[in-house]
Design a protein around this motif. Structure first.
Motif, mmCIF file in Angstrom:
data_model
loop_
_atom_site.group_PDB
_atom_site.id
_atom_site.type_symbol
_atom_site.label_atom_id
_atom_site.label_comp_id
_atom_site.label_asym_id
_atom_site.label_seq_id
_atom_site.Cartn_x
_atom_site.Cartn_y
_atom_site.Cartn_z
ATOM 1 N N LYS A 197 0.875 -1.048 -0.025
ATOM 2 C CA LYS A 197 0.063 -0.110 -0.019
ATOM 3 C C LYS A 197 0.806 1.234 0.193
ATOM 4 N N PRO A 198 0.572 2.386 -0.602
ATOM 5 C CA PRO A 198 1.270 3.565 -0.842
ATOM 6 C C PRO A 198 1.696 4.056 0.746
ATOM 7 N N ASN A 199 0.751 3.850 1.575
ATOM 8 C CA ASN A 199 1.181 4.345 2.949
ATOM 9 C C ASN A 199 2.151 3.631 3.912
ATOM 10 N N TRP A 200 2.680 2.554 3.339
ATOM 11 C CA TRP A 200 3.637 1.724 3.764
ATOM 12 C C TRP A 200 4.768 2.747 4.235
ATOM 13 N N THR A 201 5.404 2.418 5.390
ATOM 14 C CA THR A 201 6.767 3.089 5.815
ATOM 15 C C THR A 201 7.898 2.422 4.954
ATOM 16 N N ASP A 202 9.131 3.240 4.994
ATOM 17 C CA ASP A 202 10.162 2.687 4.316
ATOM 18 C C ASP A 202 10.611 1.299 5.004
ATOM 19 N N GLY A 203 10.468 1.211 6.126
ATOM 20 C CA GLY A 203 10.884 -0.186 7.013
ATOM 21 C C GLY A 203 10.013 -1.172 6.381
ATOM 22 N N ALA A 204 8.673 -0.890 6.166
ATOM 23 C CA ALA A 204 7.780 -1.769 5.671
ATOM 24 C C ALA A 204 8.092 -2.464 4.203
ATOM 25 N N VAL A 205 8.545 -1.441 3.280
ATOM 26 C CA VAL A 205 9.211 -1.787 1.865
ATOM 27 C C VAL A 205 10.481 -2.544 2.084
ATOM 28 N N ARG A 206 11.285 -2.115 3.001
ATOM 29 C CA ARG A 206 12.603 -2.907 3.328
ATOM 30 C C ARG A 206 12.315 -4.249 3.518
ATOM 31 N N ARG A 207 11.232 -4.656 4.438
ATOM 32 C CA ARG A 207 11.066 -6.030 5.001
ATOM 33 C C ARG A 207 10.282 -6.696 3.516
ATOM 34 N N LEU A 208 9.392 -6.207 2.976
ATOM 35 C CA LEU A 208 9.023 -6.991 1.560
ATOM 36 C C LEU A 208 10.336 -7.124 0.701
ATOM 37 N N ILE A 209 11.035 -6.406 0.492
ATOM 38 C CA ILE A 209 12.486 -6.814 -0.231
ATOM 39 C C ILE A 209 13.114 -7.913 0.520
ATOM 40 N N ARG A 210 13.454 -7.834 1.679
ATOM 41 C CA ARG A 210 14.210 -8.976 2.594
ATOM 42 C C ARG A 210 13.438 -10.166 2.372
ATOM 43 N N ASP A 211 11.864 -10.202 2.638
ATOM 44 C CA ASP A 211 11.229 -11.376 2.782
ATOM 45 C C ASP A 211 11.104 -11.971 1.250
ATOM 46 N N THR A 212 11.348 -11.420 0.148
ATOM 47 C CA THR A 212 10.866 -11.809 -0.963
ATOM 48 C C THR A 212 12.327 -12.349 -1.761
ATOM 49 N N GLN A 213 13.437 -12.148 -1.039
ATOM 50 C CA GLN A 213 14.521 -12.609 -1.752
ATOM 51 C C GLN A 213 14.677 -13.957 -1.686
ATOM 52 N N PRO A 214 15.309 -14.557 -2.773
ATOM 53 C CA PRO A 214 15.900 -14.201 -4.071
ATOM 54 C C PRO A 214 15.148 -14.094 -5.275
ATOM 55 N N TYR A 215 13.671 -14.045 -4.803
ATOM 56 C CA TYR A 215 12.599 -14.294 -5.886
ATOM 57 C C TYR A 215 11.940 -12.897 -6.225
ATOM 58 N N LEU A 216 12.564 -11.908 -6.002
ATOM 59 C CA LEU A 216 11.637 -10.533 -5.896
ATOM 60 C C LEU A 216 11.188 -10.167 -7.499
ATOM 61 N N GLU A 217 12.049 -10.468 -8.220
ATOM 62 C CA GLU A 217 11.736 -9.979 -9.700
ATOM 63 C C GLU A 217 10.776 -10.876 -10.249
ATOM 64 N N VAL B 104 -2.384 -3.486 -6.712
ATOM 65 C CA VAL B 104 -1.088 -2.720 -6.370
ATOM 66 C C VAL B 104 -0.665 -2.003 -7.638
ATOM 67 N N ASP B 105 -0.248 -0.959 -7.564
ATOM 68 C CA ASP B 105 0.502 -0.014 -8.561
ATOM 69 C C ASP B 105 1.962 -0.476 -8.437
ATOM 70 N N LEU B 106 2.401 -1.575 -9.438
ATOM 71 C CA LEU B 106 3.671 -2.083 -9.377
ATOM 72 C C LEU B 106 4.671 -0.883 -9.663
ATOM 73 N N ASP B 107 4.327 -0.247 -10.462
ATOM 74 C CA ASP B 107 5.325 1.053 -10.971
ATOM 75 C C ASP B 107 5.864 1.836 -9.782
ATOM 76 N N GLU B 108 4.706 2.087 -9.060
ATOM 77 C CA GLU B 108 5.013 2.955 -7.705
ATOM 78 C C GLU B 108 5.672 2.179 -6.821
ATOM 79 N N LEU B 109 5.445 0.903 -6.535
ATOM 80 C CA LEU B 109 6.106 -0.091 -5.638
ATOM 81 C C LEU B 109 7.677 -0.080 -6.145
ATOM 82 N N ARG B 110 7.866 -0.263 -7.519
ATOM 83 C CA ARG B 110 9.367 -0.197 -8.089
ATOM 84 C C ARG B 110 9.886 0.967 -7.647
ATOM 85 N N LYS B 111 9.345 2.163 -7.786
ATOM 86 C CA LYS B 111 9.944 3.369 -7.345
ATOM 87 C C LYS B 111 10.171 3.384 -5.822
#
Length: 438
Positions: free
Chosen positions: A311-331, A351-358
């Motif tokens: 969600k767009p209101n996620w904190t930077d920490g939540a975005v970092r958790r997403l990146i960590r939790d989905t390694q090495p399969y994120l792409e 979800v707006d995947l382009d916004e998530l990528r940014k």
């Protein structure tokens, strides 16, 4: 004939002894290694100038109905052509002079008409080797051909032979079925091949979990049932999508039929990702996929909802958790999410995947989220807290990791980490102390 690129191997058939010819080619220095011989089938394999060449003696085959192991005898080129799977695979070309031969008289016309049929009675051809039914679906999907009606009816009648055991041994091995499935789904026309397998009752013989998807209705944000949604998602993948991603899309909703519930609020599939991951592991193990493929595809299925939860209101920490939790399969998970969204209703809240990528690029510019680790090791935590190895060490490491992910602690600041850890531990001890403690 079709103007398509040739395969990277070469098949030669001779009215004579292919084993003798292979030995001759080796003695003459034409083959780069000693031929690999298969005397029972009168064939040999060798390599010439980097190209794999299979030499086969023209032969006729008689099959034991309880297995697919044939008795072989020498034959003419026409007899050799009649034992093959489909008329389109019976064309021959003389290597001296280039003359085209059509022993059945049907190959050229069927190629031009885009028709798949067997050289002999289809029931005889499919009884000899049931795997040919899967090949029919694969060729139809890959080339956009039509399966001749008698041939298709025979596939439905004999579908059970793909799931037939003689004693404790299958008539068709799981490995051969797996190879056909792989070859089918790596092509853009995979969904057509899978539909043919469903209509001919072939899919139910080796992937009943996929057959169970048909007719399973979903919520208002889906325009398809689970089966058609899965095929639409498969069609939405880029043409160069790797096998693991294609398997992940094929199986991402395999847990929905067994988790479906319905109440006054609508249709639900609670826990379908976790259930689907377990089912995926069982399916791929049954089909003899490698351990690495099983692990990767099961992880894709287990994690396939994570990207869509953003969600767009996620904190930077939540975005970092997403990146960590989905390694090495994120792409691959992002690619899976794009395909999943493409197969949903245009009105679905997605979800707006382009916004998530940014957002991910933004937080990664600050620190590489995938490489974040606890500032203190397990040994250091045990020394600081004076505790032994156990679950508390893991909880402490997770606390420190969360502090880093949320930006409250620098990943290299051991001193601040020690203070934060000690304060957290003391507060935790105080909360767990009995209410009547002095």
């Amino acid at each position: 004939v079709l103007g398509l690129p040739a395969d990277d191997d070469l098949d030669l058939v001779v009215e004579g002894d292919a084993l003798e010819l292979a030995a001759l080619l080796h003695r003459a220095g034409i083959a780069s290694h000693r031929p690999v011989l298969y005397p029972r089938f009168r064939t040999a394999m060798l390599t010439v100038s980097g190209t794999r060449v299979e030499l086969a003696s023209a032969r006729a085959e008689t099959y034991d109905p309880a297995t697919r192991k044939p008795e072989v005898r020498p034959a003419t080129l026409r007899e050799d052509a009649l034992r093959r799977d489909f008329t389109i695979n019976t064309l021959l070309k003389r290597i001296h002079g280039g003359e085209m031969l059509d022993p059945t008289g049907l190959a050229l016309q069927d190629l031009q008409a885009g028709l798949i049929r067997t050289p002999l009675n289809p029931e005889e051809t499919f009884r000899d080797d049931p795997l040919r039914m899967l090949r029919a679906a694969r060729f139809a999907a890959r080339f956009g051909f039509t399966i001749e009606p008698r041939t298709f009816e025979a596939m439905k009648v004999l579908a059970y032979r793909l799931n037939l055991f003689v004693g404790d041994r299958p008539v068709v091995s799981a490995e051969r079925i797996r190879d056909e499935l792989e070859r089918m789904i790596v092509h853009p026309g995979a969904s057509r091949g899978l539909r043919i397998l469903m209509e001919a009752d072939l899919l139910a013989q080796f992937l009943p979990e996929l057959s169970a998807m048909k007719g399973v209705e979903q919520n208002a944000w889906h325009i398809h049932d689970v089966w058609d949604h899965t095929l639409a998602a498969l069609d939405a993948l880029p043409s160069d999508a790797p096998l693991i991603l294609r398997l992940g899309v094929l199986l991402h909703d395999v847990g929905k039929p067994v988790t479906r519930t319905e109440d006054e609020k609508g249709i639900h599939f609670f826990g379908h990702a976790a259930v689907g991951a377990e089912m995926t592991s069982e399916i791929l193990y049954r089909l003899r996929f490698s351990t690495d493929v099983i692990r990767a595809v099961s992880d894709l299925v287990r994690l396939h909802m994570r990207v869509g939860e953003y969600k767009p209101n996620w904190t930077d920490g939540a975005v970092r958790r997403l990146i960590r939790d989905t390694q090495p399969y994120l792409e691959m998970l992002i690619a899976l999410a794009r395909a999943d969204i493409a197969a949903m209703s245009p009105d679905a809240p997605v979800v707006d995947l382009d916004e998530l990528r940014k957002r991910m690029d933004h937080v990664n510019a600050q620190m590489d989220a995938a490489r974040i680790r606890s500032p203190l090791s397990g040994a250091e935590i045990m020394r600081i807290l004076d505790i032994r190895s156990g679950p508390e060490v893991g909880l402490a490491k997770q606390f420190l990791l969360n502090e880093v992910l949320d930006g409250r602690l620098d990943p290299g600041d051991a001193e601040s980490a020690t203070k934060a850890l000690t304060a957290w531990w003391n507060a935790r001890e105080a909360e767990q102390a009995p209410a009547n403690a002095l």
